[in-house]
Design a protein around this motif. Structure first.
Motif, short mmCIF file in Angstrom:
data_model
loop_
_atom_site.label_atom_id
_atom_site.label_comp_id
_atom_site.label_asym_id
_atom_site.label_seq_id
_atom_site.Cartn_x
_atom_site.Cartn_y
_atom_site.Cartn_z
N ARG A 67 0.84 4.43 -2.68
CA ARG A 67 0.58 5.79 -2.21
C ARG A 67 1.70 6.74 -2.67
O ARG A 67 1.44 7.81 -3.19
CB ARG A 67 0.48 5.79 -0.68
CG ARG A 67 -0.07 7.10 -0.12
CD ARG A 67 -0.38 7.01 1.35
NE ARG A 67 0.75 6.49 2.09
CZ ARG A 67 0.69 6.08 3.36
NH1 ARG A 67 -0.45 6.10 3.98
NH2 ARG A 67 1.74 5.63 3.99
N ARG B 174 -7.89 -0.56 0.06
CA ARG B 174 -8.52 -0.15 1.33
C ARG B 174 -9.85 -0.85 1.55
O ARG B 174 -10.15 -1.33 2.64
CB ARG B 174 -8.71 1.36 1.36
CG ARG B 174 -7.57 2.11 2.01
CD ARG B 174 -8.05 3.39 2.66
NE ARG B 174 -8.75 4.24 1.73
CZ ARG B 174 -8.19 5.23 1.03
NH1 ARG B 174 -6.90 5.45 1.17
NH2 ARG B 174 -8.89 5.97 0.21
N THR C 257 1.54 7.29 -6.42
CA THR C 257 0.42 8.16 -6.78
C THR C 257 0.74 9.62 -6.43
O THR C 257 0.47 10.52 -7.23
CB THR C 257 -0.86 7.72 -6.03
OG1 THR C 257 -1.00 6.32 -6.21
CG2 THR C 257 -2.08 8.42 -6.55
N ILE C 258 1.32 9.81 -5.26
CA ILE C 258 1.65 11.19 -4.84
C ILE C 258 2.65 11.81 -5.80
O ILE C 258 2.46 12.92 -6.29
CB ILE C 258 2.18 11.20 -3.39
CG1 ILE C 258 1.06 10.87 -2.41
CG2 ILE C 258 2.79 12.55 -3.03
CD1 ILE C 258 1.51 10.60 -0.99
N TYR D 5 0.81 -1.23 0.00
CA TYR D 5 0.00 0.00 0.00
C TYR D 5 0.84 1.29 0.00
O TYR D 5 0.59 2.18 -0.81
CB TYR D 5 -0.98 -0.03 1.18
CG TYR D 5 -1.94 1.13 1.19
CD1 TYR D 5 -3.07 1.13 0.37
CD2 TYR D 5 -1.71 2.24 1.98
CE1 TYR D 5 -3.94 2.20 0.35
CE2 TYR D 5 -2.57 3.32 1.97
CZ TYR D 5 -3.69 3.29 1.16
OH TYR D 5 -4.55 4.35 1.14
N PRO D 6 1.85 1.37 0.86
CA PRO D 6 2.66 2.62 0.86
C PRO D 6 3.33 2.88 -0.49
O PRO D 6 3.52 4.04 -0.87
CB PRO D 6 3.71 2.35 1.94
CG PRO D 6 3.14 1.30 2.80
CD PRO D 6 2.29 0.46 1.92
N MET E 167 -5.40 2.18 -4.67
CA MET E 167 -5.44 2.47 -3.22
C MET E 167 -6.84 2.28 -2.67
O MET E 167 -7.02 1.70 -1.60
CB MET E 167 -4.98 3.92 -2.98
CG MET E 167 -3.48 4.08 -2.96
SD MET E 167 -3.00 5.80 -3.12
CE MET E 167 -3.64 6.48 -1.63
#
Lengths: 202, 212
Positions: B83, B204, B86-87, B79-80, B200
């Motif tokens: 993230r 989730r 994506t960021i 997941y990180p 993401m």
């Protein structure tokens, strides 16, 4: 129940393990809150707050008496509640009959093993004791509740109240003396078995 | 007269918190001191009344729910990564898009073009020095011979052609200057951002479902 294993699991974030601990301690926690606050609803709120805060800070538990640790969270929650009350004082609504008389607390009606006379006796006793407890300063009340009602030893009480052992000894002596004085004025209200003179004559 | 120290000791004596020697001494005093014995009786009666106070059963279970303690479902280790990707993709997307949008108003290489080629890519500001250069060229060619007025006009036109870049070339240079980041790159960032966000969300939701 392996308390240490449950605590370890709870420290890893296992909520089910912590809930098992709650089931074991909830009566003690509720009774402590009830005697410190003197109100059932507030005691429920304080107990719930205490358990939430205990779960959130369980990683800070470094061994020793878990009961003392959990009692510290409940006394903190009770002090918070008392501070809130001081800021926003409220008048509790007592259930009354149509004649304006106070209705007996239904908690005694629930106990089927008691006769009505015994229920009334127990109710009277509880009211008198709670009245005298309420008259004590907060820190005295906490110590006497933990030591005499919860049956904790001095070191556990010291951990829970976060005060030195010597202070516990002194507060407990003062609290007992004040309670004795207060209960003396309720002598005739107290049931025969709990008359203070009886103990003296024994 | 019983002092408070004695009362403290009596209270501790009741709880078995005195040492053996202290207890012994107190016992001897209690036998001879009626006042002390009376205080002990008072403390003892207060203590036994409190102990006799009925224990209430808690009116409800205080067990906690995940919502109450603000627990969130455990997310997978990947997941990180999603993230972060994506960021970064979103940041690059915003940056490249902004740079491309602002490029017509800001000249990144104007000074170079102005001195070298005559300000082809430099826009209006860069074109001015090129125009200024024109009379200089004419001045240089003038002393060589004295051409007729027609010849002079032709030459001046030719030299003008030489100093000024062709319109097509100028336009091409402008277009190159406008798109600092290629549109393909922007699309790639956009795609990564969208895919990352969707992934993401799905991760989730899956974690939540499994947790429940």
């Amino acid at each position: 129940m392996d308390e240490t294993a449950l605590i370890n699991s709870a420290q890893q974030g296992d909520l089910d393990a912590f809930n098992t601990i709650i089931l074991h301690y909830q009566d003690s926690v509720f009774n402590t809150a009830l005697r410190i606050l003197g109100d059932e609803d507030q005691a429920q709120d304080a107990a719930q707050e205490a358990f939430i805060s205990a779960f959130q800070s369980i990683k800070s538990f470094r061994g020793g008496s878990f009961k003392a640790w959990i009692m510290r969270t409940v006394t903190n929650a009770c002090y918070d509640e008392l501070r809130r009350q001081k800021r926003r004082p409220t008048t509790p609504l007592e259930p009354e009959t149509s004649d304006g008389e106070e209705i007996d607390s239904p908690k005694w009606m629930e106990d089927k093993n008691m006769t009505p006379a015994q229920k009334a006796e127990a109710d009277e006793l509880e009211h008198a004791i709670q009245h005298c407890l309420d008259a004590l300063p907060n820190e005295f009340r906490t110590v006497v509740v933990l030591a005499d009602i919860q049956g904790m030893d001095y070191s556990e009480v010291a951990t829970s109240a976060r005060v030195p052992l010597g202070t516990i000894k002194s507060r407990l002596a003062r609290a007992r003396l004040r309670l004795r004085e207060c209960l003396r004025s309720f002598e005739e209200l107290l049931p025969q078995t709990f008359r203070l003179d009886n103990e003296k004559s024994r | 007269m019983t002092n408070f120290r004695d009362i403290e000791n009596l209270s501790a004596y009741l709880d078995g918190q005195l040492s053996e020697s202290e207890s012994k001494r107190l016992k001897i005093r209690l036998e001879s001191d009626a006042e002390l014995a009376s205080v002990l009786s008072d403390l003892s009666s207060a203590r036994s009344i409190l102990k006799a106070l009925p224990k209430r059963k808690s009116p409800k279970n205080f067990t906690l729910t995940r919502k109450m303690v603000g627990l969130k479902p455990p997310l997978p280790r990947t997941y990180p990564l999603f993230r972060l990707a994506t960021i970064f993709a979103t940041l690059f997307l915003v940056f490249s898009f902004s740079v491309n949008a602002l490029s017509p108003y800001v000249s990144f290489s104007a000074p170079q073009f102005a001195f070298g080629y005559g300000g082809g890519g430099g826009g209006d500001g860069a074109a001015a020095p090129a125009a200024e250069e024109q009379p200089m060229t004419m001045m240089e060619s003038a002393p060589a011979e004295e051409p007729s007025a027609d010849q002079a006009t032709e030459e001046s036109l030719e030299s003008q052609k030489m100093t000024e870049p062709p319109v097509e070339e100028q336009r091409q240079a402008e277009v190159t200057n406008e798109a600092v980041f290629s549109s393909n790159l922007i699309y790639a960032f956009l795609l990564i951002s969208i895919i990352g966000a969707i992934s993401m969300y799905v991760i989730r939701q899956n974690a939540k479902r499994k947790w429940q």
